[in-house]
Design a protein around this motif. Structure first.
Motif, PDB file in Angstrom:
ATOM      1  N   LYS A  16       0.706  -1.146  -0.165  1.00  0.00           N
ATOM      2  CA  LYS A  16      -0.098  -0.018  -0.002  1.00  0.00           C
ATOM      3  C   LYS A  16       0.697   1.245  -0.009  1.00  0.00           C
ATOM      4  CE  LYS A  16      -0.366   0.253   5.116  1.00  0.00           C
ATOM      5  NZ  LYS A  16      -1.228  -0.693   6.184  1.00  0.00           N
ATOM      6  N   THR A  17       0.529   2.137  -0.842  1.00  0.00           N
ATOM      7  CA  THR A  17       1.043   3.397  -1.044  1.00  0.00           C
ATOM      8  C   THR A  17       2.328   3.483  -1.803  1.00  0.00           C
ATOM      9  OG1 THR A  17       2.577   3.800   0.983  1.00  0.00           O
ATOM     10  CG2 THR A  17       0.312   4.380   1.352  1.00  0.00           C
ATOM     11  N   TRP A  18       2.874   2.562  -2.098  1.00  0.00           N
ATOM     12  CA  TRP A  18       3.897   2.254  -2.853  1.00  0.00           C
ATOM     13  C   TRP A  18       3.653   2.016  -4.310  1.00  0.00           C
ATOM     14  CZ3 TRP A  18       8.377   3.781  -0.882  1.00  0.00           C
ATOM     15  CH2 TRP A  18       8.475   3.866   0.554  1.00  0.00           C
ATOM     16  N   PRO A  19       4.309   2.385  -5.440  1.00  0.00           N
ATOM     17  CA  PRO A  19       4.076   2.401  -6.870  1.00  0.00           C
ATOM     18  C   PRO A  19       4.383   1.044  -7.514  1.00  0.00           C
ATOM     19  CG  PRO A  19       6.193   3.474  -6.595  1.00  0.00           C
ATOM     20  CD  PRO A  19       5.564   3.162  -5.294  1.00  0.00           C
ATOM     21  N   ALA A  20       3.725   0.954  -8.363  1.00  0.00           N
ATOM     22  CA  ALA A  20       3.689  -0.561  -9.227  1.00  0.00           C
ATOM     23  C   ALA A  20       5.312  -0.880  -9.404  1.00  0.00           C
ATOM     24  CB  ALA A  20       3.067  -0.455 -10.512  1.00  0.00           C
ATOM     25  N   ALA A  21       6.063   0.233  -9.638  1.00  0.00           N
ATOM     26  CA  ALA A  21       7.347  -0.141  -9.852  1.00  0.00           C
ATOM     27  C   ALA A  21       8.314  -1.024  -8.512  1.00  0.00           C
ATOM     28  CB  ALA A  21       8.517   0.908 -10.135  1.00  0.00           C
TER      29      ALA A  21
ATOM     30  N   ILE B  99      -6.638  -1.860  -8.155  1.00  0.00           N
ATOM     31  CA  ILE B  99      -7.016  -1.894  -9.490  1.00  0.00           C
ATOM     32  C   ILE B  99      -6.180  -1.562 -10.231  1.00  0.00           C
ATOM     33  CG2 ILE B  99      -8.580  -0.952 -11.040  1.00  0.00           C
ATOM     34  CD1 ILE B  99     -10.522  -0.492  -8.939  1.00  0.00           C
ATOM     35  N   GLU B 100      -5.405  -0.338 -10.022  1.00  0.00           N
ATOM     36  CA  GLU B 100      -4.073   0.182 -10.520  1.00  0.00           C
ATOM     37  C   GLU B 100      -3.179  -0.874 -10.892  1.00  0.00           C
ATOM     38  OE1 GLU B 100      -1.951   3.651  -9.107  1.00  0.00           O
ATOM     39  OE2 GLU B 100      -0.406   2.705 -10.591  1.00  0.00           O
ATOM     40  N   LYS B 101      -2.582  -1.401  -9.795  1.00  0.00           N
ATOM     41  CA  LYS B 101      -1.401  -2.011  -9.627  1.00  0.00           C
ATOM     42  C   LYS B 101      -1.775  -3.416 -10.216  1.00  0.00           C
ATOM     43  CE  LYS B 101      -0.078   0.173  -5.381  1.00  0.00           C
ATOM     44  NZ  LYS B 101       0.334  -0.029  -4.250  1.00  0.00           N
ATOM     45  N   ALA B 102      -2.857  -4.171 -10.249  1.00  0.00           N
ATOM     46  CA  ALA B 102      -3.324  -5.201 -10.772  1.00  0.00           C
ATOM     47  C   ALA B 102      -3.255  -5.274 -12.236  1.00  0.00           C
ATOM     48  CB  ALA B 102      -4.722  -5.744 -10.424  1.00  0.00           C
ATOM     49  N   ARG B 103      -3.745  -3.891 -12.908  1.00  0.00           N
ATOM     50  CA  ARG B 103      -3.692  -3.819 -14.203  1.00  0.00           C
ATOM     51  C   ARG B 103      -2.335  -3.636 -14.895  1.00  0.00           C
ATOM     52  NH1 ARG B 103      -8.818  -0.291 -14.423  1.00  0.00           N
ATOM     53  NH2 ARG B 103     -10.394  -1.887 -14.583  1.00  0.00           N
ATOM     54  N   SER B 104      -1.581  -2.770 -14.153  1.00  0.00           N
ATOM     55  CA  SER B 104      -0.182  -2.434 -14.688  1.00  0.00           C
ATOM     56  C   SER B 104       0.764  -3.678 -14.652  1.00  0.00           C
ATOM     57  CB  SER B 104       0.332  -0.994 -14.216  1.00  0.00           C
ATOM     58  OG  SER B 104       0.522  -1.071 -12.659  1.00  0.00           O
ATOM     59  N   LEU B 105       0.506  -4.663 -13.494  1.00  0.00           N
ATOM     60  CA  LEU B 105       1.318  -5.654 -13.308  1.00  0.00           C
ATOM     61  C   LEU B 105       0.696  -7.033 -13.967  1.00  0.00           C
ATOM     62  CD1 LEU B 105       2.354  -4.482  -9.738  1.00  0.00           C
ATOM     63  CD2 LEU B 105       3.693  -4.282 -11.790  1.00  0.00           C
TER      64      LEU B 105
ATOM     65  N   GLY C 246      -0.215  -7.421  -0.522  1.00  0.00           N
ATOM     66  CA  GLY C 246      -1.483  -7.089  -0.048  1.00  0.00           C
ATOM     67  C   GLY C 246      -1.499  -5.602  -0.347  1.00  0.00           C
ATOM     68  N   GLU C 247      -2.963  -5.297  -0.408  1.00  0.00           N
ATOM     69  CA  GLU C 247      -3.253  -3.780  -0.763  1.00  0.00           C
ATOM     70  C   GLU C 247      -4.536  -3.314  -0.073  1.00  0.00           C
ATOM     71  OE1 GLU C 247      -2.178  -1.390  -2.541  1.00  0.00           O
ATOM     72  OE2 GLU C 247      -0.406  -2.545  -3.575  1.00  0.00           O
ATOM     73  N   ASN C 248      -4.500  -2.096   0.498  1.00  0.00           N
ATOM     74  CA  ASN C 248      -5.485  -1.765   1.398  1.00  0.00           C
ATOM     75  C   ASN C 248      -6.507  -0.874   0.896  1.00  0.00           C
ATOM     76  OD1 ASN C 248      -3.160  -2.201   3.262  1.00  0.00           O
ATOM     77  ND2 ASN C 248      -4.483  -1.523   4.934  1.00  0.00           N
ATOM     78  N   TYR C 249      -6.239  -0.284  -0.209  1.00  0.00           N
ATOM     79  CA  TYR C 249      -6.971   0.697  -1.135  1.00  0.00           C
ATOM     80  C   TYR C 249      -7.515   0.206  -2.248  1.00  0.00           C
ATOM     81  CZ  TYR C 249      -4.804   3.263   2.618  1.00  0.00           C
ATOM     82  OH  TYR C 249      -4.471   3.638   3.935  1.00  0.00           O
TER      83      TYR C 249
ATOM     84  N   ALA D 135     -14.517  -4.474  -7.353  1.00  0.00           N
ATOM     85  CA  ALA D 135     -13.332  -4.561  -7.721  1.00  0.00           C
ATOM     86  C   ALA D 135     -12.326  -5.624  -6.947  1.00  0.00           C
ATOM     87  CB  ALA D 135     -12.438  -3.142  -7.496  1.00  0.00           C
ATOM     88  N   VAL D 136     -12.768  -5.891  -5.797  1.00  0.00           N
ATOM     89  CA  VAL D 136     -12.051  -6.797  -4.946  1.00  0.00           C
ATOM     90  C   VAL D 136     -12.396  -8.311  -5.417  1.00  0.00           C
ATOM     91  CG1 VAL D 136     -11.722  -7.886  -2.699  1.00  0.00           C
ATOM     92  CG2 VAL D 136     -11.556  -5.336  -2.954  1.00  0.00           C
TER      93      VAL D 136
END
Ligand SMILES: *Cc1c(COP(=O)(O)O)cnc(C)c1O
Length: 229
Positions: free
Chosen positions: A36-41, A63-69, A55-58, A89-90
């Motif tokens: 959480k709070t860290w970028p996909a990179a 959504i954003e990280k699942a898509r970009s990774l 693990g993600e909290n938000y 989304a979950v």
């Protein structure tokens, strides 16, 4: 070796030391990297160091990280509070959901998951301290709710999750985690067959392992101090 690889190794060493101390099999504990709070990179970098479960909290970050990774074989765990209007989304992106805290959200997730995808792996979040500000179900309400959740078709009930009051004292940390362990024992005596205790974070993973954790959720010790969102 990158900083994240280095820190992951240190966390693995802490888990190994804790399992030796309590004579547990090191393979009985899964490491969840809380991104959480860290970028996909940063997630991609940890993946290159061999880490697979995140693990993600938000919901927006999930959504954003699942898509970009999407090119990586990542197992996504949702561990934050979930508003009903964001459950879809979950249901669509996560493999695990640790923070079920009411029957209604479990029902929605089951319906939105559908029968085509593999079942969503779920834990019931327990509020150990009874603080009104914390999410989670009171321990004395857990068994009845677990029996109901188990009947939902597109979820697999795996276990219990808790975030105890932060404490720097090992004995106090152990006492809180022991409550969750005992609740799982009671649930399993009632035939629920829970295999997961999701407990332990950067500051208290040793106590969690001593009390039977099967999955530790580690953020700061892997990625560093988080900045406000
Ligand atoms: C942020 C968070 C963690 C990770 O906490 P750290 O202290 O950074 O290891 C674990 N579990 C939950 C539910 C969290 O929100």
């Amino acid at each position: 070796m990158s900083d994240i690889c280095d820190k992951l190794q240190t966390v693995h060493a802490r888990i190994d030391a804790a399992t030796r101390q309590s004579r547990r099999d090191p393979h009985s504990i899964q490491l969840l990297a809380v991104s959480k709070t860290w970028p996909a990179a940063a997630v991609r970098e940890a993946w290159h160091c061999g880490q697979r479960a995140f693990g993600e909290n938000y919901v927006d970050e999930l959504i954003e990280k699942a898509r970009s990774l999407a090119d990586l074989d990542i197992e996504w765990h949702y561990i934050g509070h979930l508003q009903s209007n964001k459950s879809r989304a979950v249901a669509e992106h996560a493999h695990w959901m640790h923070s079920i805290d009411r029957y209604r959200i479990a029902q929605r997730l089951s319906a939105q998951r559908g029968a085509v995808r593999p079942p969503l792996q779920v834990c019931l979040q327990i509020n150990l301290s009874g603080e009104a500000s914390k999410s989670g179900v009171a321990p004395d309400q857990a068994l009845a709710l677990l029996h109901k959740i188990r009947e939902l078709p597109n979820l697999t009930l795996r276990g219990l999750m808790a975030i105890p009051e932060p404490s720097a004292d090992f004995t106090a940390q152990c006492a809180a985690f022991a409550q969750l362990r005992e609740l799982r024992e009671a649930a399993n005596q009632a035939g629920l067959g829970l295999d997961t205790l999701s407990m332990g974070m950067s500051g208290d993973l040793e106590a969690a392992v001593a009390e039977g954790s099967t999955l530790v959720r580690i953020g700061t010790a892997i990625f560093g101090e988080r900045h406000a969102r």
